[in-house]
Design a protein around this motif. Sequence first.
Motif, PDB file in Angstrom:
ATOM      1  N   THR A  81       0.835  -1.645   0.801  1.00  0.00           N
ATOM      2  CA  THR A  81       0.033  -0.087   0.107  1.00  0.00           C
ATOM      3  C   THR A  81       0.919   0.912  -0.256  1.00  0.00           C
ATOM      4  O   THR A  81       2.230   1.523   0.974  1.00  0.00           O
ATOM      5  N   VAL A  82       0.198   1.886  -0.606  1.00  0.00           N
ATOM      6  CA  VAL A  82       1.374   3.682  -0.793  1.00  0.00           C
ATOM      7  C   VAL A  82       0.280   4.368  -0.560  1.00  0.00           C
ATOM      8  O   VAL A  82      -0.551   4.956  -1.067  1.00  0.00           O
ATOM      9  N   SER A  83       0.611   5.191   0.571  1.00  0.00           N
ATOM     10  CA  SER A  83      -0.142   6.422   1.205  1.00  0.00           C
ATOM     11  C   SER A  83       0.786   8.105   1.496  1.00  0.00           C
ATOM     12  O   SER A  83       2.192   7.867   1.629  1.00  0.00           O
ATOM     13  N   VAL A  84       0.124   8.827   1.717  1.00  0.00           N
ATOM     14  CA  VAL A  84       0.653   9.782   1.617  1.00  0.00           C
ATOM     15  C   VAL A  84       0.014  10.505   2.790  1.00  0.00           C
ATOM     16  O   VAL A  84      -0.967  10.983   2.833  1.00  0.00           O
ATOM     17  N   PRO A  85       0.472  10.501   3.609  1.00  0.00           N
ATOM     18  CA  PRO A  85      -0.161  10.867   5.050  1.00  0.00           C
ATOM     19  C   PRO A  85       0.193  12.585   5.492  1.00  0.00           C
ATOM     20  O   PRO A  85      -0.001  13.360   6.442  1.00  0.00           O
ATOM     21  N   GLU A  86       1.122  12.851   4.430  1.00  0.00           N
ATOM     22  CA  GLU A  86       1.473  14.430   4.473  1.00  0.00           C
ATOM     23  C   GLU A  86       1.526  14.884   3.207  1.00  0.00           C
ATOM     24  O   GLU A  86       2.565  14.159   2.899  1.00  0.00           O
ATOM     25  N   ALA A  87       1.658  16.450   2.953  1.00  0.00           N
ATOM     26  CA  ALA A  87       2.290  16.426   1.635  1.00  0.00           C
ATOM     27  C   ALA A  87       3.682  16.437   1.566  1.00  0.00           C
ATOM     28  O   ALA A  87       4.143  16.380   0.189  1.00  0.00           O
ATOM     29  N   ARG A  88       4.678  15.997   2.103  1.00  0.00           N
ATOM     30  CA  ARG A  88       5.595  15.789   2.261  1.00  0.00           C
ATOM     31  C   ARG A  88       6.348  14.384   2.602  1.00  0.00           C
ATOM     32  O   ARG A  88       7.646  13.934   2.275  1.00  0.00           O
ATOM     33  N   MET A  89       5.518  14.019   1.988  1.00  0.00           N
ATOM     34  CA  MET A  89       5.999  12.710   2.886  1.00  0.00           C
ATOM     35  C   MET A  89       5.045  11.068   2.264  1.00  0.00           C
ATOM     36  O   MET A  89       3.583  11.048   2.373  1.00  0.00           O
TER      37      MET A  89
END
Length: 180
Positions: free
Chosen positions: A51-59
């Motif tokens: 799973t690829v997730s984006v919890p923050e704008a730069r992470m």
Amino acid sequence: MKDSERKMRKAIDALERDLNQIRAGRANPAILDRVTVEYYGVPTPLNQVGTVSVPEARMMIIQPWDASILKDIEKAINASDIGIHPNNDGKVIRLNFPPLDGERRKELVKGVSKRGEEAKVAVRSVRREAIEKFKKQKKAGEVTEDGLLDLEDDIQKLTDKFVKEIDSIVKEKEKEILEV
């Protein structure tokens, strides 16, 4: 006409895929689309092993379904050309996207403009092929002189529409890159 429109649409789709690969200072899972991981001896797209997730704008966080391939994912990301070094904590891989400096942003904008021009060339090439085809039809007597002029006018309008769409896509990506 439909064939020409389909080919022009493919040029725009290719442009959008290319532009999604460009890292604009924000985490975007699309930049990992071309990364493949060696999984049981088979090159497998990264998004199919976890799973690829984006919890923050730069992470971005990659959580594999099989923890034994963390090292393989890390190696695949390092071998790719995305320019981000993965942090492996034994459970997930974190990708931290540093903010872009002004010089790098200008380089990226130039690259975006270049890709936009390449897409326009592809669209115009489709127009040229269509006009040649129409002229052959006229020679064969399948199309009248007025019919040829109408077809040329229609293909030009279609070309203009797609070029305008390309300009809009490029402008939007440039804006995204230049945002601080």
